[in-house]
Design an enzyme around this catalytic site. Structure first.
Site, PDB file in Angstrom:
ATOM      1  N   CYS A  48       0.819  -1.215   0.000  1.00 20.68           N
ATOM      2  CA  CYS A  48       0.000   0.000   0.000  1.00 20.68           C
ATOM      3  C   CYS A  48       0.857   1.272   0.000  1.00 20.68           C
ATOM      4  CB  CYS A  48      -0.900  -0.021   1.238  1.00 20.68           C
ATOM      5  SG  CYS A  48      -1.728   1.547   1.549  1.00 20.68           S
ATOM      6  N   TRP A  81      -7.451  -6.846   5.502  1.00 21.63           N
ATOM      7  CA  TRP A  81      -6.089  -7.327   5.710  1.00 21.63           C
ATOM      8  C   TRP A  81      -5.984  -8.421   6.770  1.00 21.63           C
ATOM      9  CZ3 TRP A  81      -3.123  -5.355   2.011  1.00 21.63           C
ATOM     10  CH2 TRP A  81      -3.501  -4.126   1.454  1.00 21.63           C
ATOM     11  N   THR A 115      -8.410  -0.123   6.915  1.00 20.63           N
ATOM     12  CA  THR A 115      -7.304   0.276   6.050  1.00 20.63           C
ATOM     13  C   THR A 115      -5.957   0.236   6.768  1.00 20.63           C
ATOM     14  OG1 THR A 115      -7.718   2.576   6.630  1.00 20.63           O
ATOM     15  CG2 THR A 115      -8.774   1.768   4.626  1.00 20.63           C
ATOM     16  N   VAL A 116      -4.921   0.203   5.949  1.00 15.74           N
ATOM     17  CA  VAL A 116      -3.555   0.413   6.420  1.00 15.74           C
ATOM     18  C   VAL A 116      -3.073   1.719   5.809  1.00 15.74           C
ATOM     19  CG1 VAL A 116      -2.940  -1.997   6.791  1.00 15.74           C
ATOM     20  CG2 VAL A 116      -2.673  -1.026   4.505  1.00 15.74           C
ATOM     21  N   TYR A 179      -5.469   6.431  -8.690  1.00 15.65           N
ATOM     22  CA  TYR A 179      -6.660   5.639  -8.327  1.00 15.65           C
ATOM     23  C   TYR A 179      -7.890   6.174  -9.053  1.00 15.65           C
ATOM     24  CZ  TYR A 179      -4.247   3.150  -4.567  1.00 15.65           C
ATOM     25  OH  TYR A 179      -3.408   2.335  -3.858  1.00 15.65           O
TER      26      TYR A 179
HETATM   27  N1  GSH Z   1      -7.945   5.717   2.446  1.00 15.15           N
HETATM   28  C1  GSH Z   1      -6.713   6.339   2.749  1.00 15.15           C
HETATM   29  C2  GSH Z   1      -5.516   5.516   2.503  1.00 15.15           C
HETATM   30  C3  GSH Z   1      -5.507   4.184   3.127  1.00 15.15           C
HETATM   31  C4  GSH Z   1      -6.009   3.153   2.171  1.00 15.15           C
HETATM   32  O1  GSH Z   1      -6.914   3.394   1.364  1.00 15.15           O
HETATM   33  N2  GSH Z   1      -5.395   1.995   2.227  1.00 15.15           N
HETATM   34  C5  GSH Z   1      -5.844   0.913   1.369  1.00 15.15           C
HETATM   35  C6  GSH Z   1      -4.676   0.121   0.797  1.00 15.15           C
HETATM   36  S1  GSH Z   1      -3.706   1.029  -0.352  1.00 15.15           S
HETATM   37  C7  GSH Z   1      -6.610  -0.072   2.201  1.00 15.15           C
HETATM   38  O2  GSH Z   1      -6.209  -0.378   3.296  1.00 15.15           O
HETATM   39  N3  GSH Z   1      -7.715  -0.598   1.665  1.00 15.15           N
HETATM   40  C8  GSH Z   1      -8.428  -1.625   2.354  1.00 15.15           C
HETATM   41  C9  GSH Z   1      -9.732  -1.944   1.749  1.00 15.15           C
HETATM   42  O3  GSH Z   1     -10.152  -1.242   0.841  1.00 15.15           O
HETATM   43  O4  GSH Z   1     -10.333  -2.918   2.199  1.00 15.15           O
HETATM   44  C10 GSH Z   1      -6.554   7.695   2.068  1.00 15.15           C
HETATM   45  O5  GSH Z   1      -7.522   8.175   1.562  1.00 15.15           O
HETATM   46  O6  GSH Z   1      -5.521   8.304   2.109  1.00 15.15           O
END
Ligand code: GSH
Length: 339
Positions: A48, A81, A115-116, A179
């Protein structure tokens, strides 16, 4: 049902979930969570880009002991995750398999993104924050008492306005822009995001032609944020997200800039290309129904000379580069071109 970033595919124009747990860990503990070495666990996926920022900043500042790190596997299902890289499939400190459980420990009714990066309070097992923008700034400013000797100042006070201004555009058009291209389900929305992305890459390219780093002559938070998107560009965004006006390797200034950072201790040694590719190509089944993970691109160019030293600059200001990563955090040799 827990919301995930994938749910935004239903909309013509992709909207990023920025509905975070925004509790902060600060030196004065004003939100109830004071900075305390060993108390928290930074949970990341190496795939990520948002989590990658926190891994890099933690390395540059030498916070590895003060803020230990848990690493999830690169892929996940709708429950998000999991700690499937650890023996027994559980994080050895938090004792959980699903990162979701740390979010539920914070709020049993939690229904937002799992999220991470996420910073977990180890005694309670609950997520404190998953706000990627604030996590790295707080590591730079609030955790200062625990930085290694020689740590750089990634968010110098006298440059903050300029850093914020650059990061703002980089976030909107580049970090998030890739994205927006990839998840647009409307031709016009895709084309607008595509143009904004490459216009901004051209702007960054002009800015970096005669100066080694984005702001001032040292590495700052702005460089960390741009780097994590550039390093994924050819491996993922160019094909998978249709960001294909050019490859990074076809943009000479940005390619040299990205290689310069990649070869700087604390940057390239955090990058796991295997996790990056597997995450995007296996998890986004809407975009890649076969789940086939491409074999390319050839990564050997990342370790070729970049020539950017000729621009001067002092990567760590008056400080020094970090040492090697702790042995448990070394990226497997098969996943990186670094030797
Ligand atoms: N959403 C955050 C960033 C964190 C994020 O979107 N991480 C993604 C991985 S790159 C995640 O954990 N997604 C998990 C999911 O969609 O289930 C942002 O807007 O800055």
């Amino acid at each position: 049902m827990t919301r995930t970033t994938a749910s935004y595919l239903e909309q013509g124009e992709y909207q990023r979930d920025t509905d975070y747990l925004t509790t902060r860990i600060t030196a004065d503990g004003r939100d109830g969570y004071p900075v305390e070495p060993g108390r928290y666990r930074l949970v990341v996926s190496r795939a990520c880009p948002w989590a990658n920022r926190s891994i890099i900043v933690r390395r540059l500042l030498g916070l590895e002991e003060a803020l230990p790190m848990g690493v999830t596997g690169p892929t996940h299902d709708a429950r998000s995750w999991v700690f499937d890289l650890d023996p027994g499939g559980r994080d050895p400190v938090l004792g959980i398999h699903f990162l979701r459980d740390a979010y539920l420990a914070r709020d049993p009714g939690y229904d937002k993104g799992i999220t991470v990066p996420a910073v977990v309070d180890v005694p309670s097992g609950a997520v404190v924050t998953n706000d990627p923008q604030q996590i790295t700034l707080d590591l730079a400013v609030e955790w200062r008492a625990h930085h290694r000797p020689g740590a750089p100042d990634l968010y110098p006070e006298d440059r903050r306005d300029e850093i914020d201004e650059v990061m703002d555009r980089v976030y909107r058009d580049v970090n998030d822009g890739v994205y927006t291209c990839g998840f647009s389900s409307d031709q016009g929305a895709y084309e607008r995001a595509f143009r904004r992305l490459f216009d901004t890459l051209d702007w960054l390219s002009d800015r970096l032609e005669d100066q080694r780093y984005l702001v001032g002559d040292t590495i700052t938070e702005a460089d960390v944020r741009l780097f994590t998107t550039l390093v994924r560009f050819d491996a993922v965004y160019h094909g998978h997200f249709k960001c294909n006006r050019h490859k990074l390797t076809e943009l000479p200034v940005l390619w040299a800039y990205a290689r310069d950072l990649f070869q700087t201790p604390g940057f390239g040694d955090t990058i796991d290309f295997d996790h990056i590719k597997r995450h995007y190509y296996e998890v986004h089944t809407d975009l890649n129904p076969s789940g086939i993970v491409p074999l390319g691109p050839d990564l050997s160019g990342w370790v070729t000379p970049h020539g950017r030293e000729a621009l001067g600059g002092r990567p760590f200001g008056d400080g020094t580069p970090p040492g090697s990563p702790p042995p448990a955090e070394v990226v497997p040799a098969a996943h990186t071109p670094l030797r």
